[in-house]
Design an enzyme around this catalytic site. Structure first.
Site, PDB file in Angstrom:
ATOM      1  N   TRP A  38       0.848  -1.193   0.000  1.00  0.00           N
ATOM      2  CA  TRP A  38       0.000   0.000   0.000  1.00  0.00           C
ATOM      3  C   TRP A  38       0.887   1.247   0.000  1.00  0.00           C
ATOM      4  O   TRP A  38       1.830   1.354   0.776  1.00  0.00           O
ATOM      5  CB  TRP A  38      -0.898  -0.025   1.234  1.00  0.00           C
ATOM      6  CG  TRP A  38      -1.880   1.091   1.318  1.00  0.00           C
ATOM      7  CD1 TRP A  38      -2.653   1.588   0.308  1.00  0.00           C
ATOM      8  CD2 TRP A  38      -2.209   1.851   2.486  1.00  0.00           C
ATOM      9  NE1 TRP A  38      -3.455   2.604   0.767  1.00  0.00           N
ATOM     10  CE2 TRP A  38      -3.198   2.794   2.112  1.00  0.00           C
ATOM     11  CE3 TRP A  38      -1.772   1.824   3.813  1.00  0.00           C
ATOM     12  CZ2 TRP A  38      -3.749   3.697   3.006  1.00  0.00           C
ATOM     13  CZ3 TRP A  38      -2.326   2.722   4.707  1.00  0.00           C
ATOM     14  CH2 TRP A  38      -3.296   3.643   4.307  1.00  0.00           C
ATOM     15  N   ASP A  66       1.672  -8.787  -1.458  1.00  0.00           N
ATOM     16  CA  ASP A  66       0.271  -8.411  -1.610  1.00  0.00           C
ATOM     17  C   ASP A  66       0.166  -7.022  -2.234  1.00  0.00           C
ATOM     18  O   ASP A  66       0.807  -6.074  -1.790  1.00  0.00           O
ATOM     19  CB  ASP A  66      -0.405  -8.396  -0.233  1.00  0.00           C
ATOM     20  CG  ASP A  66      -1.828  -7.881  -0.303  1.00  0.00           C
ATOM     21  OD1 ASP A  66      -2.736  -8.687  -0.575  1.00  0.00           O
ATOM     22  OD2 ASP A  66      -2.041  -6.663  -0.099  1.00  0.00           O
ATOM     23  N   TYR A  71      -4.141   0.274  -5.509  1.00  0.00           N
ATOM     24  CA  TYR A  71      -2.965   0.936  -4.952  1.00  0.00           C
ATOM     25  C   TYR A  71      -2.262   1.768  -6.022  1.00  0.00           C
ATOM     26  O   TYR A  71      -1.626   1.236  -6.931  1.00  0.00           O
ATOM     27  CB  TYR A  71      -1.980  -0.086  -4.380  1.00  0.00           C
ATOM     28  CG  TYR A  71      -2.512  -0.921  -3.234  1.00  0.00           C
ATOM     29  CD1 TYR A  71      -3.689  -0.581  -2.568  1.00  0.00           C
ATOM     30  CD2 TYR A  71      -1.830  -2.054  -2.816  1.00  0.00           C
ATOM     31  CE1 TYR A  71      -4.170  -1.350  -1.525  1.00  0.00           C
ATOM     32  CE2 TYR A  71      -2.300  -2.824  -1.755  1.00  0.00           C
ATOM     33  CZ  TYR A  71      -3.472  -2.465  -1.120  1.00  0.00           C
ATOM     34  OH  TYR A  71      -3.938  -3.235  -0.076  1.00  0.00           O
ATOM     35  N   SER A 217      -3.646   7.447  14.051  1.00  0.00           N
ATOM     36  CA  SER A 217      -2.856   7.857  15.215  1.00  0.00           C
ATOM     37  C   SER A 217      -2.585   6.726  16.184  1.00  0.00           C
ATOM     38  O   SER A 217      -1.793   6.870  17.113  1.00  0.00           O
ATOM     39  CB  SER A 217      -3.589   8.988  15.948  1.00  0.00           C
ATOM     40  OG  SER A 217      -4.858   8.537  16.394  1.00  0.00           O
TER      41      SER A 217
END
Length: 300
Positions: A38, A66, A71, A217
């Protein structure tokens, strides 16, 4: 680079990753730690570094890579395709199809486009990225046709909760599903109530994306947690390595952390050498308790 990696040779790391395999329902064996992609391919100036990192990961036994057509709208697949040149047979290649491309009119073209970007003639695993408006029965038929044509070896799904999996399994060929890729890490344990036990009963491994809480976060809260840091220090490892070791602790979860640099790849691969004790797992459970009831499926 931390002491844990310095003391562990690449041969030891490769052996640990190669030895600890997880079986898919059809018997195919994959490593517990793979490589996510990603955001890879977003910055052209980093392309060489990203290619080298992926190839190093394969050398260290993390042979599952993967990716997805989503993406970077194919840019990630292009980088993976370059990284696999000359080593395709060593790689267990996974890609994913957009939900709007998962119908009979589009899935074959989406798969073919991914294959072209990846510079290969087959995918080892093809996943429906998340559930959309296309009927599951139609997607399953499309996947099975791709298997028959030799374009993919097997198929699965991603971001499916328990009710989605139950619906899938009621279809004629729905039980051919090889895995379900979902978000799972120490700070997001919702699948432990419902989905994870359901898949364990059917001997279908979970594929965990964002096992290091890469998004949002929460990562800061995990790596700065006192318990995590104390356990990391005891192993001479980094907090992120402890998070990864925790994710694969049961031997039936495939973790696919992203790593776009050689150092991060080494760190991830070396986590296969870490075995957390029962006491350490209890401490982590206390710091980040498992849910006591069914929770909505986390997604990013």
């Amino acid at each position: 680079m931390n002491n844990f990696v310095n003391e562990a040779s690449k041969a030891e790391i490769e052996e640990a990753n190669t030895r600890s395999r997880i079986a898919l329902p059809d018997g195919a064996a994959v490593t517990r730690i793979g490589q996510g992609t990603w955001n890879i391919g977003e910055d052209a100036s980093r392309r060489e570094e990203e290619v080298e990192a992926l190839r190093l990961g394969v050398e260290l036994g993390m042979n599952l890579i993967d990716t997805a057509e989503m993406y970077g709208e194919g840019r990630s697949e292009t980088v993976v395709g370059e990284a696999m040149q000359g080593i395709r047979d060593k790689v267990f290649l996974v890609s994913k199809v957009y939900p709007h491309n998962a119908g009979l009119k589009r899935i074959a073209k989406s798969c073919e486009d991914s294959l072209k970007r990846l510079r290969t003639d087959r995918l080892d695993l093809y996943l429906l990225h998340w559930r959309g408006s296309v009927p599951l029965e139609e997607t399953v038929e499309g996947m099975e046709r791709l298997v028959e044509q030799g374009k993919i070896s097997r198929w699965g799904v991603s971001n499916f909760d328990t009710d989605d999996m139950e619906e899938l399994f009621r279809l004629a060929r729905g039980t051919d599903c090889a895995t379900n890729q979902v978000l799972y890490h120490l700070g997001s344990r919702g699948i432990e109530c419902g989905l994870l036990p359901w898949q364990r009963e059917r001997q279908m491994p979970i594929m965990a994306y964002s096992p290091l809480a890469q998004a949002g976060s929460l990562r800061k809260g995990l790596v700065e947690n006192e318990t995590v840091r104390e356990i990391a220090a005891a192993h001479g490892a980094s907090p992120l390595q402890i998070l990864l070791a925790w994710c694969i602790r049961e031997g039936d979860v495939i973790a696919i952390p992203k790593a776009s640099s050689r150092e991060h790849v080494l760190q991830n691969a070396a986590a296969a050498l870490i075995s957390l004790s029962a006491e350490e797992l209890q401490l982590l459970d206390k710091a980040f308790p498992a849910p006591e009831r069914k929770m909505p499926l986390d997604m990013i």
